[in-house]
Design an enzyme around this catalytic site. Sequence first.
Site, PDB file in Angstrom:
ATOM      1  N   HIS A 142     -11.382 -11.718 -27.153  1.00  0.00           N
ATOM      2  CA  HIS A 142     -11.561 -12.387 -25.862  1.00  0.00           C
ATOM      3  C   HIS A 142     -12.356 -13.674 -26.069  1.00  0.00           C
ATOM      4  CE1 HIS A 142     -10.414  -8.553 -23.935  1.00  0.00           C
ATOM      5  NE2 HIS A 142     -10.221  -9.268 -22.838  1.00  0.00           N
ATOM      6  N   LYS A 146     -17.451 -13.457 -22.728  1.00  0.00           N
ATOM      7  CA  LYS A 146     -17.026 -12.278 -21.964  1.00  0.00           C
ATOM      8  C   LYS A 146     -18.161 -11.263 -21.995  1.00  0.00           C
ATOM      9  CE  LYS A 146     -13.572  -8.582 -21.602  1.00  0.00           C
ATOM     10  NZ  LYS A 146     -13.532  -8.529 -20.132  1.00  0.00           N
ATOM     11  N   THR A 153      -9.851  -2.700 -21.652  1.00  0.00           N
ATOM     12  CA  THR A 153      -8.470  -2.505 -22.106  1.00  0.00           C
ATOM     13  C   THR A 153      -8.438  -1.890 -23.505  1.00  0.00           C
ATOM     14  OG1 THR A 153      -7.803  -4.408 -20.793  1.00  0.00           O
ATOM     15  CG2 THR A 153      -6.265  -3.683 -22.492  1.00  0.00           C
TER      16      THR A 153
HETATM   17  N1  LIG Z   1      -8.718  -5.616 -14.658  1.00  0.00           N
HETATM   18  C1  LIG Z   1      -8.101  -6.750 -15.005  1.00  0.00           C
HETATM   19  O1  LIG Z   1      -6.872  -6.785 -15.192  1.00  0.00           O
HETATM   20  C2  LIG Z   1      -8.911  -8.007 -15.155  1.00  0.00           C
HETATM   21  C3  LIG Z   1      -8.272  -9.220 -15.440  1.00  0.00           C
HETATM   22  C4  LIG Z   1      -9.042 -10.381 -15.541  1.00  0.00           C
HETATM   23  C5  LIG Z   1     -10.421 -10.311 -15.338  1.00  0.00           C
HETATM   24  N2  LIG Z   1     -11.005  -9.119 -15.074  1.00  0.00           N
HETATM   25  C6  LIG Z   1     -12.425  -8.997 -14.805  1.00  0.00           C
HETATM   26  O2  LIG Z   1     -12.683  -9.600 -13.541  1.00  0.00           O
HETATM   27  C7  LIG Z   1     -14.032 -10.071 -13.527  1.00  0.00           C
HETATM   28  C8  LIG Z   1     -14.057 -11.544 -13.121  1.00  0.00           C
HETATM   29  O3  LIG Z   1     -13.387 -12.322 -14.087  1.00  0.00           O
HETATM   30  P1  LIG Z   1     -13.369 -13.928 -13.991  1.00  0.00           P
HETATM   31  O4  LIG Z   1     -12.659 -14.394 -15.195  1.00  0.00           O
HETATM   32  O5  LIG Z   1     -12.919 -14.339 -12.644  1.00  0.00           O
HETATM   33  O6  LIG Z   1     -14.938 -14.234 -14.131  1.00  0.00           O
HETATM   34  P2  LIG Z   1     -15.732 -15.529 -13.657  1.00  0.00           P
HETATM   35  O7  LIG Z   1     -14.836 -16.693 -13.571  1.00  0.00           O
HETATM   36  O8  LIG Z   1     -16.943 -15.593 -14.523  1.00  0.00           O
HETATM   37  O9  LIG Z   1     -16.215 -15.167 -12.174  1.00  0.00           O
HETATM   38  C9  LIG Z   1     -17.207 -14.204 -11.913  1.00  0.00           C
HETATM   39  C10 LIG Z   1     -17.143 -13.832 -10.441  1.00  0.00           C
HETATM   40  O10 LIG Z   1     -18.069 -12.790 -10.216  1.00  0.00           O
HETATM   41  C11 LIG Z   1     -18.866 -13.094  -9.090  1.00  0.00           C
HETATM   42  N3  LIG Z   1     -20.228 -12.548  -9.225  1.00  0.00           N
HETATM   43  C12 LIG Z   1     -20.906 -11.901  -8.272  1.00  0.00           C
HETATM   44  N4  LIG Z   1     -22.080 -11.498  -8.717  1.00  0.00           N
HETATM   45  C13 LIG Z   1     -22.182 -11.935  -9.981  1.00  0.00           C
HETATM   46  C14 LIG Z   1     -23.188 -11.828 -10.958  1.00  0.00           C
HETATM   47  N5  LIG Z   1     -24.343 -11.192 -10.721  1.00  0.00           N
HETATM   48  N6  LIG Z   1     -22.964 -12.393 -12.150  1.00  0.00           N
HETATM   49  C15 LIG Z   1     -21.789 -13.020 -12.421  1.00  0.00           C
HETATM   50  N7  LIG Z   1     -20.784 -13.144 -11.511  1.00  0.00           N
HETATM   51  C16 LIG Z   1     -20.995 -12.601 -10.312  1.00  0.00           C
HETATM   52  C17 LIG Z   1     -18.876 -14.590  -8.996  1.00  0.00           C
HETATM   53  O11 LIG Z   1     -19.079 -14.836  -7.618  1.00  0.00           O
HETATM   54  P3  LIG Z   1     -19.276 -16.297  -6.987  1.00  0.00           P
HETATM   55  O12 LIG Z   1     -17.969 -16.993  -7.195  1.00  0.00           O
HETATM   56  O13 LIG Z   1     -19.519 -16.010  -5.566  1.00  0.00           O
HETATM   57  O14 LIG Z   1     -20.389 -16.918  -7.727  1.00  0.00           O
HETATM   58  C18 LIG Z   1     -17.487 -14.976  -9.507  1.00  0.00           C
HETATM   59  O15 LIG Z   1     -16.556 -15.019  -8.452  1.00  0.00           O
HETATM   60  C19 LIG Z   1     -14.592  -9.812 -14.934  1.00  0.00           C
HETATM   61  O16 LIG Z   1     -15.265  -8.561 -14.931  1.00  0.00           O
HETATM   62  C20 LIG Z   1     -13.334  -9.722 -15.772  1.00  0.00           C
HETATM   63  O17 LIG Z   1     -13.521  -9.018 -16.978  1.00  0.00           O
HETATM   64  C21 LIG Z   1     -10.267  -7.973 -14.980  1.00  0.00           C
END
Ligand SMILES: NC(=O)c1ccc[n+]([C@@H]2O[C@H](COP(=O)([O-])OP(=O)(O)OC[C@H]3O[C@@H](n4cnc5c(N)ncnc54)[C@H](OP(=O)(O)O)[C@@H]3O)[C@@H](O)[C@H]2O)c1
Length: 255
Positions: A142, A146, A153
């Site tokens: 990744h 991350k 996964t």
């Molecule tokens: N299951 C799946 O298929 C899948 C696929 C992709 C990603 N994911 C997971 O989805 C999550 C988000 O991924 P991303 O790529 O969108 O991440 P990202 O761009 O870093 O965004 C993080 C998000 O989390 C929110 N957040 C709330 N509290 C937080 C805190 N204490 N620290 C950090 N962030 C906080 C943020 O909110 P604000 O915008 O309001 O600041 C932001 O919207 C991760 O856990 C990732 O591993 C899962």
Amino acid sequence: MTTPVVVCGRSGRMAGLIADAVSREPDLHLTARLSTRPQPAADALAALADLDRDRPPVVVDFTAREATAALLVQARTVPCSLVIGTSGLGESETALLEEAGRHRAIVTAANFSVALLAVAGFVRDLSGRTDDSWDAGVLDIHFTGKRDRPSATARLLAAQWRTARTRRRGRPETGEEGAEEAPDIAAFRIGNAVSEHRILAAGPGEHVEVVHRVADRTAFLPGILQSVRFAAGAPPGLYSLEDVACERLPAALGP
Ligand SMILES: NC(=O)c1ccc[n+]([C@@H]2O[C@H](COP(=O)([O-])OP(=O)(O)OC[C@H]3O[C@@H](n4cnc5c(N)ncnc54)[C@H](OP(=O)(O)O)[C@@H]3O)[C@@H](O)[C@H]2O)c1
């Protein structure tokens, strides 16, 4: 009639993609974007209570472990269904998920790629068909930064191998017994690749290698949108992406 959808996270990569995708779907309606920071989740989610109670929203949460935990606590009192994709959830969040799933329909998946479902099925099949001379390993690559390691996964794929192995031997599928069946996972956090999972399995004189590579986060959208529609109509319960793909509802409600 459209399904109201609330997307958690304002600046997140997944949150932005999901909100845009929901906006483009004629049967879904993006009702709100919620940020659970810096304000407490309770304040942010209070707005949901004002939404139409006859048509509770589906709340989609791809954020962070602590934000998801706060959301699950709030979901006890706010009528909604949930699609949870946040990675790196631990035992306490799993307990919250199970508790919330008694009152709400929740779809959760380590990986919302529908193709990954097929890969997981293949790993199960290969493990179940090969004998004890075969071993397997999982490579988890990744982007730098991350938060969770190894990825959910990678752990899922390793669990598929282990479960099929222990089942074939007639041993318990969970718990410490059979733990030695779990393939090793090697994790790298390098560059800006979204994700790559590589499963290697080898026996005498042959080996199998399967690679699932995500170059763009839009790969997750079909599974997420399908889950939103499923959660909107499902009774309370904790569902997997496999349940969604098979439209698998609790037996009592099935055909
Ligand atoms: N299951 C799946 O298929 C899948 C696929 C992709 C990603 N994911 C997971 O989805 C999550 C988000 O991924 P991303 O790529 O969108 O991440 P990202 O761009 O870093 O965004 C993080 C998000 O989390 C929110 N957040 C709330 N509290 C937080 C805190 N204490 N620290 C950090 N962030 C906080 C943020 O909110 P604000 O915008 O309001 O600041 C932001 O919207 C991760 O856990 C990732 O591993 C899962």
